[in-house]
Structures are given as structure tokens and as C-alpha cells.
Design an enzyme around this catalytic site. Structure first.
Site, mmCIF file in Angstrom:
data_model
loop_
_atom_site.group_PDB
_atom_site.id
_atom_site.type_symbol
_atom_site.label_atom_id
_atom_site.label_comp_id
_atom_site.label_asym_id
_atom_site.label_seq_id
_atom_site.Cartn_x
_atom_site.Cartn_y
_atom_site.Cartn_z
ATOM 1 N N SER A 33 -36.428 16.467 6.354
ATOM 2 C CA SER A 33 -35.443 17.289 6.598
ATOM 3 C C SER A 33 -35.668 19.172 6.113
ATOM 4 O O SER A 33 -36.126 19.001 7.234
ATOM 5 C CB SER A 33 -34.605 17.106 5.584
ATOM 6 O OG SER A 33 -32.605 17.513 5.337
ATOM 7 N N ASP A 93 -30.005 13.101 8.653
ATOM 8 C CA ASP A 93 -30.613 13.727 8.068
ATOM 9 C C ASP A 93 -32.499 12.486 7.394
ATOM 10 O O ASP A 93 -31.797 11.914 7.306
ATOM 11 C CB ASP A 93 -30.097 13.921 6.738
ATOM 12 C CG ASP A 93 -31.237 14.576 5.567
ATOM 13 O OD1 ASP A 93 -32.203 14.695 5.496
ATOM 14 O OD2 ASP A 93 -30.772 14.901 4.822
#
Length: 293
Positions: free
Chosen positions: A56, A183
Site C-alpha cells: 500500500s 490493497d
């Protein structure tokens, strides 16, 4: 003290004459701006990692480091872009000639197109392909339908970064090799395991954070959604630390910041300043142990 320390195999280190380092930068949205402190500390110590992994926001900051940027350069770029209201709004507005709607994927919650946003915001030093990085990098993403972590380390770098940072509920999923990715922090908030065999010392940095409050007031709907995600990821991290911890594990004090608090970049950096000294002390301890081995 938010630092954990584990001594590496010093006999092997002594045989080859010196410690090698790798660093894993975790996910946490704007809280990940604190990763810059860790990079600056390594710069000040003259340590160049042999490998980087990121999830991320860790993939975004890590890509800057892997591209050859110093911590100071990354700091300056962050403060001048996402940390500056005028620049931030201008870049977002510049995504579309007349309207940002199509460029961003629509204004409905969870429909923002992160690939296009990153094209506007990533430093020019970040190349298009993994092969052009100065330091090898592994990026963690989550295969949504495959229900598994995917490690991306070749091909289109910027697409891999977007996939790793596609926070559910905020950004559209990203397709990589025909698969739907979200993610990387969903499956691996601090992806240090993939580095354990490539360096003597692996540094993991956790910026997931956790809900804060007086324990009596109920969170808002949005805070409860993100807070629940934080709790899930912290449970995952706690289990990983029991089973196979990195040699140095850092947790900057960034709990009070929210995932999209990028305009508070300067505050985040001020709040996490302590982590530089924590990392330096941990590395000094490992060097001392290696010298005695």
C-alpha cells in the site's frame, strides 16, 4: 518503546564480513508518510538496503527509495505535493480537462481510479518498469478472487503500486495479469517475510495504527469501518511477530492520524521523529553484537 529487536545469525555474518539490510514498509495510508523518517535514518547511517518490499503506502514510498531518491528528497516531494493543499487540489483538478469525474472513475464512494491519480502524483524518478529500479523491490497486492497475497516484482511498476494501494471502499480494484487486485495490506500489512532470505537484517515498519479514544464514545460510521480494518490487520501482524519476526520491528506513533490525512504530512513527520533514533539504536546494537561474534 515501539521497537522490537531480534539478533540475526552472527556466525554467518562474521564469515562474510558485514551486515546487509533489507526493509519492509507497511500499509496505513497517510500514516505511511512516517516511513520517510526510517529512510532518512538509513541515509544518515550510510546504509543502502539490498532489497525493499512494500504494501500500500509502503509500496509508494518504497518505490521512491528503490528509484534512488534519498529520504530528504522524498520528504520534500511529499510536503510539496500531497502535503500542500493548493498543489494537491491543482493536481486532482488537472486529471480531467473539464471534469474529474471520468478520470477519477466517478465520485461515488469507492470508485476513484488510483492508477490515474498515481500517474499525477508519483515522483518523476519512479520508472515505469521494475527493471529500471536501482534497488530490487517486491510489492505486495491481494488477489481478491484468488483470496491470496501476490508478490509483484517485474513488469509494470506503477500498475503494481496502484494494485497494492487500492484501499477497498476508496479506490477501484486494479487488474494485473488478468486478475483483480486490491490493497496488499488486506493480506499482508507489513510484508517482511519475503525479505528474510535476502539480507542479514530485515527491518519491518508498521504504520497500520489502531483506533484511539477515551473508550466511552462510539466511533463514527467511517471511523468504525477503518478502525475494524486496523484491528484485523494488527491481529495478523501480532501472529506474524510470534511465528517469524523481523530482526528490527518499528511502530511509529501515528495512531491519531487518519488514512487520508495527507495534508497533515508535516504533523505526521513531526510526530514520528522518534523512530529515527529508535532505528539507529537498534542498528548500533546489532553491529555491536556482530563485532563480538
Amino acid at each position: 518503546m515501539n521497537t522490537r529487536l531480534a539478533v540475526p545469525d552472527l556466525e554467518a555474518v562474521g564469515a562474510k564480513g558485514g551486515l546487509t539490510f533489507a526493509i519492509a514498509l507497511g500499509g496505513g495510508g497517510a500514516r505511511g508518510i512516517s516511513h520517510i523518517q526510517v529512510i532518512e535514518a538509513l541515509d544518515e547511517l550510510g546504509i543502502r538496503p539490498v532489497a525493499i518490499s512494500g504494501s500500500s503506502i509502503g509500496a509508494i514510498i518504497g518505490a521512491g527509495m528503490a528509484s534512488g531518491m534519498t529520504g530528504r528528497e522524498i520528504r520534500q516531494y511529499a510536503l510539496e505535493t500531497v502535503g500542500h493543499r493548493g498543489t494537491l487540489l491543482n493536481k486532482l483538478w488537472g486529471l480531467g480537462p473539464a471534469t474529474m469525474r471520468d478520470k477519477l472513475g466517478g465520485f461515488r464512494f469507492g470508485q476513484f481510479n488510483l492508477e490515474l491519480i498515481l500517474d499525477a502524483f508519483l515522483p518523476p524518478q519512479v520508472p515505469e518498469d521494475f527493471a529500471d529500479l536501482e534497488i530490487p523491490m517486491k510489492i505486495s497486492a491481494t488477489d481478491y478472487y484468488g483470496q491470496a497475497e501476490v508478490i509483484l516484482e517485474q513488469g509494470e511498476l506503477r500498475t503494481a503500486i496502484a494494485a497494492s494501494a487500492a484501499i477497498p471502499g476508496l479506490f477501484m480494484p486494479v487488474r494485473v495479469n488478468g486478475r483483480v487486485m486490491i490493497d496488499g495490506g488486506v493480506f499482508n500489512p507489513v510484508p517482511y517475510e519475503q525479505l528474510m532470505d535476502v539480507a542479514d537484517v530485515v527491518i519491518g515498519v508498521d504504520v497500520v495504527g489502531a483506533p484511539e479514544g477515551d473508550g466511552t464514545h462510539a466511533p463514527s460510521r467511517i471511523d468504525s469501518l477503518f478502525g475494524a480494518s486496523q484491528l484485523t490487520m494488527q491481529a495478523s501482524i501480532a501472529l506474524k511477530l510470534k511465528l517469524n519476526p523481523p530482526h528490527i520491528f518499528l511502530r511509529p506513533s501515528v495512531n491519531r492520524f487518519r488514512v487520508l490525512d495527507f495534508l497533515k504530512a508535516r504533523e505526521i513527520l513531526d510526530e514520528s521523529e522518534h523512530v529515527k533514533d529508535e532505528l539507529k539504536r537498534a542498528i548500533d546494537a546489532l553491529h555491536a553484537a556482530a563485532a563480538e561474534a
